[in-house]
Design an enzyme around this catalytic site. Structure first.
Site, mmCIF file in Angstrom:
data_model
loop_
_atom_site.group_PDB
_atom_site.id
_atom_site.type_symbol
_atom_site.label_atom_id
_atom_site.label_comp_id
_atom_site.label_asym_id
_atom_site.label_seq_id
_atom_site.Cartn_x
_atom_site.Cartn_y
_atom_site.Cartn_z
ATOM 1 N N HIS B 184 45.533 42.696 -8.955
ATOM 2 C CA HIS B 184 46.657 43.631 -9.123
ATOM 3 C C HIS B 184 46.786 44.367 -7.796
ATOM 4 O O HIS B 184 45.916 45.170 -7.435
ATOM 5 C CB HIS B 184 46.333 44.611 -10.260
ATOM 6 C CG HIS B 184 47.292 45.747 -10.392
ATOM 7 N ND1 HIS B 184 48.612 45.575 -10.721
ATOM 8 C CD2 HIS B 184 47.128 47.091 -10.244
ATOM 9 C CE1 HIS B 184 49.213 46.759 -10.771
ATOM 10 N NE2 HIS B 184 48.335 47.692 -10.487
ATOM 11 N N HIS B 237 52.129 39.742 -9.653
ATOM 12 C CA HIS B 237 53.408 40.492 -9.594
ATOM 13 C C HIS B 237 53.668 41.158 -8.235
ATOM 14 O O HIS B 237 53.783 42.382 -8.150
ATOM 15 C CB HIS B 237 53.560 41.486 -10.752
ATOM 16 C CG HIS B 237 52.364 42.337 -11.101
ATOM 17 N ND1 HIS B 237 52.117 42.739 -12.374
ATOM 18 C CD2 HIS B 237 51.379 42.880 -10.346
ATOM 19 C CE1 HIS B 237 51.037 43.489 -12.392
ATOM 20 N NE2 HIS B 237 50.569 43.578 -11.178
ATOM 21 N N ASP B 310 54.993 38.822 -17.009
ATOM 22 C CA ASP B 310 54.325 40.131 -16.971
ATOM 23 C C ASP B 310 54.629 40.919 -18.243
ATOM 24 O O ASP B 310 54.856 42.134 -18.213
ATOM 25 C CB ASP B 310 54.743 40.923 -15.727
ATOM 26 C CG ASP B 310 53.648 41.890 -15.270
ATOM 27 O OD1 ASP B 310 52.579 41.909 -15.908
ATOM 28 O OD2 ASP B 310 53.867 42.603 -14.284
#
Lengths: 391, 430
Positions: B184, B237, B310
């Site tokens: 992340h 992401h 996501d």
């Protein structure tokens, strides 16, 4: 056209009588009943005359209330405030036009006079209920709203909601809906989180006035600052205003930037880079990190409190260092115009953001006057939202 | 024998680039055969025939970033509700994040999640294992044993692996099993307390901003560690221009690095927040328009390998709060295909290339036998109408949580039929 001036003049015995009461020329009195396009004031009597007329009416048993100076019911049920102030809530200054701001300030001007007279009460809010819902500690704002509501004849209740638990805010909407079910007319709300007051306003049918939300807005503070400035300087446009200190965490700064730029003032923000939020220039403020430079030729020096409770981590190395570079003292103040006013929303941290002798300088400091104007402005706001929300 | 013939379809296999008017035979849950001349003499008797009427037949989608909330927060989503939602959007393979409480850091949880997926008879669930115990960023999990149990890659989910020494050891240790570490990408200390993208809007709203460089700082740090360890590294992401540039340059240098993005980051920008709209609170935050355009460009030139939904459903109690206190995330597994198809309609990517980011690319990255059309492969396939106009509606959302950011958005293209192991598990009814 609505013409409250015409009605009042009739009640008081005609234009010549009114001219005599007020010590002005009768042609002035006639002009108040004309439209703006004809050089009149659209049916409004200037606020400075309200008190004298009220006293005359009281002395002669004429039925006249402060409301008569503004509001007249129209056939559609809309009040005369309708076209001038159309908002049920006052959540922020952003989005208010110069006319709407001026309207609120003009109304507040009348209430300054009222609060200075011996008989301080009117019945504008008679029968209405105001709840002060404070999720954050406050003394002056809450007291100010409370007095404002009471002087307008409303019933005021104060509620402080503890926010110390980690679940704070979880019950915000529930709290709002519970209170709303008790049918208050106005909720005055202060909350530690930006946007919380707006969220609450979406869930209630009564009017909501933002008493300060997080680092977002504090509209009545900006209005009272504006009223203070306007009374001292006679205008808001073409003034140079420096807002100094902790801009990042300040809702007062944001509301003031919106208001002052809308009214045509030049706004500067002064502080260390750690306390200036990114892209603040896009809101119309010029950024200065050197305080002397920032204060140069300013008409107004507005000091802000360091909001230590909102700071996580180090923003300034020490209060001593902050005062040295960004505290207002005689030396830095000398850069501003000789007649520059010193303002502070309070509470003042003497020796942190402002030197005591400067804060207490009766020629320059208008800090206590701000408090007085706050009451008048809040009366105007309470009145305006309740009239805009006839339900 | 259980057989179905799909005739009159435009067969697209993104992996091989196959794109032709063709037919396909499914037998016993597998793709038995396909090709232009397959049913030249008609479909044999006893075989169910589905006439695709020229629709696109392609592998069912592989969504490599999904939060299932089960076990833990089943008021927001369960494996069953996620499965129902996923198949309506053409997804039959869900790669599940390790969650927050409990964290998928032991074998029992990995096995549980796979089993729960199997029970739905609609989807396959492939869990990520956590990199560190409790996703606390300290002690490594039993990556080897978790892999044997079925974990397909490792990540601490919505938390960055912040400590560089932990990350170094994770990459190094995982490299001996050739395992993928998914990060992340956000420097947590720089982003601490941040509620949205830093900039004018955050300043106006009085919300604390997260600077865009928090992403590239974490990516660049990790790239040095990838170089040091030879580990396999994937950025989840990705959402900023600088971050994408860093990955682009690393790929050019030959580093073993890949990345994915999600529909909000190429379909929306920070303006969605408007007046404190908590549905638009995401992590990473919605960025400025320049960053959104860079994500589109990253997809066009192939720097971004994968589009994942996501999917992070949140119930009303998690969103009807002041912005500071609201949870991050949107329900998005149903929006994956239609929002991604905007890239095809806007001529960013050809249809096959676009589908590849949601089929072969994630499957190959994670070593899954999915996302491709080959004889003997599991018959997880979808029929899609790439042009059908419709509107995403919150009221039509199947996922247990309805917090879509795309409510009312006009889109083009949708899944018409979803087949999982030879069985039709979703059919669009007009």
């Amino acid at each position: 056209m609505l013409n409250p001036a015409g009605n009042i003049i009739t009640k008081c015995g005609g234009a010549n009588a009114v001219a005599e009461i007020l010590g002005v020329h009768p042609s002035n009195v006639h002009r108040w009943t004309y439209e703006k396009s004809r050089g009149g004031s659209d049916g409004l009597i200037p606020a400075r005359h309200h008190q004298a007329l009220m006293e005359f009416a009281r002395a002669h048993g004429i039925d006249l209330s402060t409301d008569d100076f503004f509001a007249t019911e129209t056939k559609t049920g809309e009040t005369s405030l309708g076209p001038q102030f159309r908002f049920r809530h006052i959540l922020g200054i952003e989005g208010l036009s110069a006319e709407e701001i001026t309207f609120l300030l003009d109304r507040a001007e009348g209430y300054v006079a009222l609060s200075r007279s011996r008989q301080k009460k009117t019945d504008v809010l008679r029968g209405l209920t105001i709840i002060n819902l404070f999720f954050e500690d406050s003394t002056r704002t809450r007291t100010s709203f409370e007095l404002a509501g009471k002087r307008l004849g409303g019933d005021v209740i104060n509620m402080s909601v503890a926010t110390s638990s980690i679940h704070k805010g979880e019950s915000l909407i529930d709290t709002a809906m519970t209170l709303n079910a008790m049918r208050p007319d106005v909720l005055v709300v202060r909350h530690p989180h930006s946007g919380a007051v707006e969220l609450l306003s979406q869930k209630v049918t009564c009017s909501v006035i933002n008493g300060g939300d997080g680092s977002h807005e504090h509209p009545t503070q900006a209005l009272l600052d504006a009223l203070t400035i306007r009374r001292r300087k006679g205008r808001l446009n073409d003034l140079r205003v420096a807002i100094c200190g902790d801009i990042s965490h300040s809702r007062v700064a944001r509301s003031n930037i919106h208001l002052l730029t809308t009214m045509g003032a030049q706004v500067r923000v002064v502080g260390p880079p750690t306390l200036i939020p990114p892209k603040i220039d896009r809101m119309g403020a010029e950024v200065f990190h050197d305080m002397k430079e920032g204060l140069k030729d300013c008409d107004i020096v507005m000091m802000l409190r360091l909001q230590l409770e909102r700071m996580h981590g180090t923003f300034v190395p020490s209060l001593r260092e902050h005062f040295h570079f960004y505290g207002l003292d005689r030396d830095k103040l000398a850069q501003a115009k000789p007649d520059a006013l010193i303002m502070h929303p309070g509470p003042v941290n003497r020796g942190v953001e402002i030197d005591t002798s400067v804060a207490d300088d009766i020629d320059r400091s208008v800090i206590t006057e701000q408090v007085e104007m706050g009451l008048a402005v809040r009366m105007a706001c309470l009145e305006a939202v309740t009239l805009a929300n006839p339900s | 024998m259980n057989a179905t013939a799909f005739i009159n379809v435009r067969l697209i296999d993104p992996e091989t680039g196959l794109d032709e008017h063709s037919a396909l035979l499914v037998k016993d849950g597998q793709i038995a055969d396909f090709g232009q001349g397959l049913f030249a003499d008609g479909v044999p008797e006893g075989i169910e025939t589905i006439d695709g009427a020229g629709l696109v037949l392609t592998p069912a989608l592989v969504d490599m970033r999904v939060t299932l909330h089960e076990p833990g927060e089943t008021q927001k989503e369960t494996v069953q509700t996620a499965a129902d939602a996923a198949v309506s959007g053409g997804v039959t393979t869900l790669v599940a994040l390790p969650g927050v409480d409990p964290v998928t850091d032991d074998i029992a949880l990995v096995e549980f999640m796979i089993a729960r997926g199997r029970e739905t008879e609609k989807i396959n669930v492939h869990p990520y294992g956590a990199v560190t115990m409790g996703a606390k960023g300290e002690k490594l999990t039993e990556m080897g044993l978790l892999t044997n149990a079925g974990a397909v890659a490792f990540t601490d989910g919505v938390r960055a692996i912040a400590d560089p020494l932990t990350m170094r050891r994770a990459l190094a240790y995982a490299s001996s099993f050739n395992l993928l570490i998914v990060q992340h990408p956000e420097e947590p200390n720089l982003a601490a307390g941040g509620q949205m993208n830093e900039g004018e809007i955050a300043t106006r709203l009085g919300l604390q901003g997260i600077p865009g460089c928090a992403e590239v700082m974490m990516i660049e740090r990790d790239l040095h560690l990838v170089e040091l360890t030879g580990g396999r590294y994937h950025v989840a992401h990705i959402s900023t221009k600088k971050g994408i540039d860093a990955v682009r340059q690393a790929k050019a240098r030959g580093l073993n690095v890949t990345c994915d993005t999600a529909p909000p980051y190429f379909g929306l920008n920070e303006l969605e927040i408007g007046e404190y709209r908590t549905f638009a609170k995401l992590s990473p935050p919605l960025r400025a328009e320049d960053d959104r355009l860079a994500v589109v460009e990253g997809l066009r030139d192939g720097t971004i390998d994968v589009i994942a939904s996501d999917h992070l459903p949140q119930d009303p109690d998690s969103k009807r709060l002041p912005f500071d206190q609201a949870e991050v995330g949107i329900t998005s597994v149903e929006a994956l295909l239609p929002i991604a198809l905007e890239l095809y309609h806007n001529q960013v990517l050809p249809l096959g290339g676009l589908l590849k980011t949601m089929t072969a690319n994630p499957a190959n990255l994670l070593g899954l036998n999915a996302g491709h059309i080959t004889k003997g492969a599991p018959a997880d396939i979808i029929l899609i109408d790439p042009d059908m106009p419709w509107r995403i509606r919150e009221s039509d959302i199947i996922s247990k949580s309805k917090n879509t950011l795309f409510d009312g958005r006009p889109v083009q293209g949708r899944c018409i039929r979803t087949v999982h192991q030879g069985q039709t598990v979703y059919k669009f009814e007009t």
